[in-house]
Design a protein around this motif. Structure first.
Motif, PDB file in Angstrom:
ATOM      1  N   GLU A  92       0.657 -10.432 -13.619  1.00 25.75           N
ATOM      2  CA  GLU A  92       0.265  -9.172 -12.977  1.00 25.75           C
ATOM      3  C   GLU A  92       1.469  -8.240 -12.875  1.00 25.75           C
ATOM      4  O   GLU A  92       1.372  -7.047 -13.180  1.00 25.75           O
ATOM      5  N   VAL A  96       2.023  -4.536 -14.700  1.00 27.54           N
ATOM      6  CA  VAL A  96       2.367  -3.268 -14.033  1.00 27.54           C
ATOM      7  C   VAL A  96       3.599  -2.660 -14.691  1.00 27.54           C
ATOM      8  O   VAL A  96       3.643  -1.464 -14.988  1.00 27.54           O
ATOM      9  N   ARG A 110       3.584  -1.891  -4.326  1.00 24.90           N
ATOM     10  CA  ARG A 110       2.424  -1.176  -3.804  1.00 24.90           C
ATOM     11  C   ARG A 110       1.165  -1.537  -4.595  1.00 24.90           C
ATOM     12  O   ARG A 110       0.123  -1.825  -4.017  1.00 24.90           O
ATOM     13  N   VAL A 111       1.271  -1.562  -5.919  1.00 17.03           N
ATOM     14  CA  VAL A 111       0.091  -1.864  -6.736  1.00 17.03           C
ATOM     15  C   VAL A 111      -0.409  -3.276  -6.460  1.00 17.03           C
ATOM     16  O   VAL A 111      -1.607  -3.501  -6.316  1.00 17.03           O
ATOM     17  N   ARG A 112       0.533  -4.214  -6.351  1.00 19.04           N
ATOM     18  CA  ARG A 112       0.096  -5.598  -6.196  1.00 19.04           C
ATOM     19  C   ARG A 112      -0.153  -5.969  -4.735  1.00 19.04           C
ATOM     20  O   ARG A 112      -0.722  -7.015  -4.447  1.00 19.04           O
ATOM     21  N   GLY A 113       0.319  -5.144  -3.823  1.00 13.96           N
ATOM     22  CA  GLY A 113       0.092  -5.419  -2.403  1.00 13.96           C
ATOM     23  C   GLY A 113       0.942  -6.554  -1.860  1.00 13.96           C
ATOM     24  O   GLY A 113       0.689  -7.067  -0.780  1.00 13.96           O
ATOM     25  N   VAL A 114       1.927  -6.980  -2.628  1.00 15.78           N
ATOM     26  CA  VAL A 114       2.829  -8.041  -2.171  1.00 15.78           C
ATOM     27  C   VAL A 114       4.250  -7.684  -2.602  1.00 15.78           C
ATOM     28  O   VAL A 114       4.448  -6.803  -3.428  1.00 15.78           O
ATOM     29  N   ASP A 115       5.212  -8.382  -2.041  1.00 17.47           N
ATOM     30  CA  ASP A 115       6.594  -8.208  -2.463  1.00 17.47           C
ATOM     31  C   ASP A 115       6.799  -8.932  -3.790  1.00 17.47           C
ATOM     32  O   ASP A 115       6.560 -10.128  -3.888  1.00 17.47           O
TER      33      ASP A 115
END
Lengths: 173, 242
Positions: A92, A96, A110-115
């Protein structure tokens, strides 16, 4: 002509990395770009007609021999080691970077919602991703992009060969 | 309440949310926030009960969901400037956008994985299992500083065959040439040791120019230089793609 095709065959065979047309032209200066591409096309057809275990492919801006995908189970036995697999998180993150490059880490987060710090480091170590510069905003964050090795591993001619994200949306619809 | 447990851990809060939306067969543009928030929080409890490491990001999204839920309960303020805008005023809009974007990339990741992959589906001729920097043995490379470079330089000098020194043609080499040669070799090899960069004809002048070229390329950030341990081989990596 036939001899020159054989020369190209030998050059690509002997090259460790995908061999560029420019490099071939240095060795066979009597041909222009189109000429070399013509020879390569014939050579690729020769190999296809032969129905051997490998074929000629254009990858990452150059030409190289690759084993036939359907023969992978046997080659893997030779290689013994397990193939390098990328985790879903790594894929993933890589996706990106590939589509948004040059991109800063904060945008991937931000896109993946995780660090994505850990996965990004892994991709850098695997040389699939590299730093391409710094963004001209406060803090000058590092911009990331994909590498030539990324093209090689994913068997892409160049980045334009990636399906566009809108095409992906159509698939979902 | 019976849980349908999906054991492979979610890739993140957005992944969990997408899973819930798919599981409930919900229209992504019209998410019933109350239902989804409840199920989302139930999953967080479940993950806690299973002792899964619950990253802070999951809690951030939980807070976002609760915030959206509370905003949806409030009456929409009657026209502020140009009438009520149903679309833009939807408190869910931003989250939906984020979910759609994430979904697109998740699909893109799957597409990448479905390609024929080098060393999985296709193989190069006689390619050794590619040793990646940092994976060679147990050594972890450290960034070499100027002193280790100077040391390597002195070591090369001390290995010189003194008799050959008389043969040097002073005009034959320039710093620019060396820089170009080094970049050319690195373009082919991607990484080389300092010794490999020297090539076969080792002369004092060649060593000096190679050393200067490496320093210059480091300054220009076109190469990176690593050394696994003190006195180990210094490895030089190309930074750019040609």
């Amino acid at each position: 002509m036939e001899e020159d095709i054989a020369i190209l065959d030998a050059l690509i065979f002997s090259s460790e990395t995908p061999l560029t047309v420019e490099r071939m032209r240095e060795i066979l200066p009597q041909y222009d770009r189109q000429g070399i591409l013509g020879l390569l096309k014939t050579l690729a057809e020769h190999h296809e007609a032969r129905q051997g275990g490998f074929g000629l492919c254009e990858i990452a801006g150059g030409w190289q021999f690759y084993s036939r995908p359907d023969l992978a189970p046997w080659v893997r036995k030779l290689k013994a080691g397990r193939p390098q697999m990328l985790s879903p998180a790594a894929l993933e993150t890589l996706a990106v970077v590939a589509y948004r490059q040059p991109v800063v880490k904060a945008d991937i987060d931000r896109v993946r919602g995780v660090d994505v710090g850990g996965t990004l480091k892994g991709l850098l170590e695997k040389r699939l991703v590299r730093m391409v510069g710094r963004k001209d905003v406060p803090g000058r964050p590092i911009l990331y992009g994909t590498t030539k090795r990324f093209l090689e591993v994913f068997q892409l001619k160049d980045l334009t060969e990636l399906p566009t994200l809108t095409e992906l949306k159509d698939i979902q619809a | 309440m019976s849980y349908e447990i999906k054991l492979d851990v979610f890739e993140g809060p957005l992944d969990l949310l997408l899973y819930l939306i798919r599981k409930n067969e919900i229209d992504i543009y019209n998410i019933p926030i109350a239902l989804i928030t409840r199920q989302y929080l139930e999953y967080l409890d479940l993950m806690k009960a299973l002792n899964l490491d619950l990253a802070g990001e999951y809690l951030v999204l939980a807070a976002t969901l609760l915030h959206i839920k509370s905003r949806m309960l409030l009456p929409v303020p009657e026209e502020e400037d140009g009438g009520t805008e149903d679309e833009a005023g939807d408190p869910r809009a931003e989250l939906v956008q984020q979910l759609l974007e994430y979904q697109a990339f998740k699909e893109a990741a799957l597409q990448l994985d479905r390609r024929t992959l080098l060393e999985r589906d296709v193989f190069k001729r006689g390619a050794p299992p590619e040793a990646l920097p940092g994976e060679e043995g147990e050594e972890t490379p450290i960034e070499a500083d100027i002193f280790t470079l100077v040391e390597a330089f002195q070591r090369m000098l001390s290995q010189l065959d003194q008799a050959d020194l008389m043969e040097i043609d002073l005009e034959r080499i320039s710093l620019a040439d060396r820089i170009n040669e080094i970049m050319d070799s690195l373009a082919l090899r991607r990484d080389m040791t300092f010794a490999e960069l020297m090539g076969e004809q080792i002369t004092r002048q060649r060593i000096v120019y190679t050393f200067l070229a490496v320093l210059e390329l480091m300054k220009l950030r076109m190469i990176r230089v690593y050394q696994a341990a003190s006195f180990a081989a210094i490895r030089i990596f190309i930074v750019g793609e040609e």
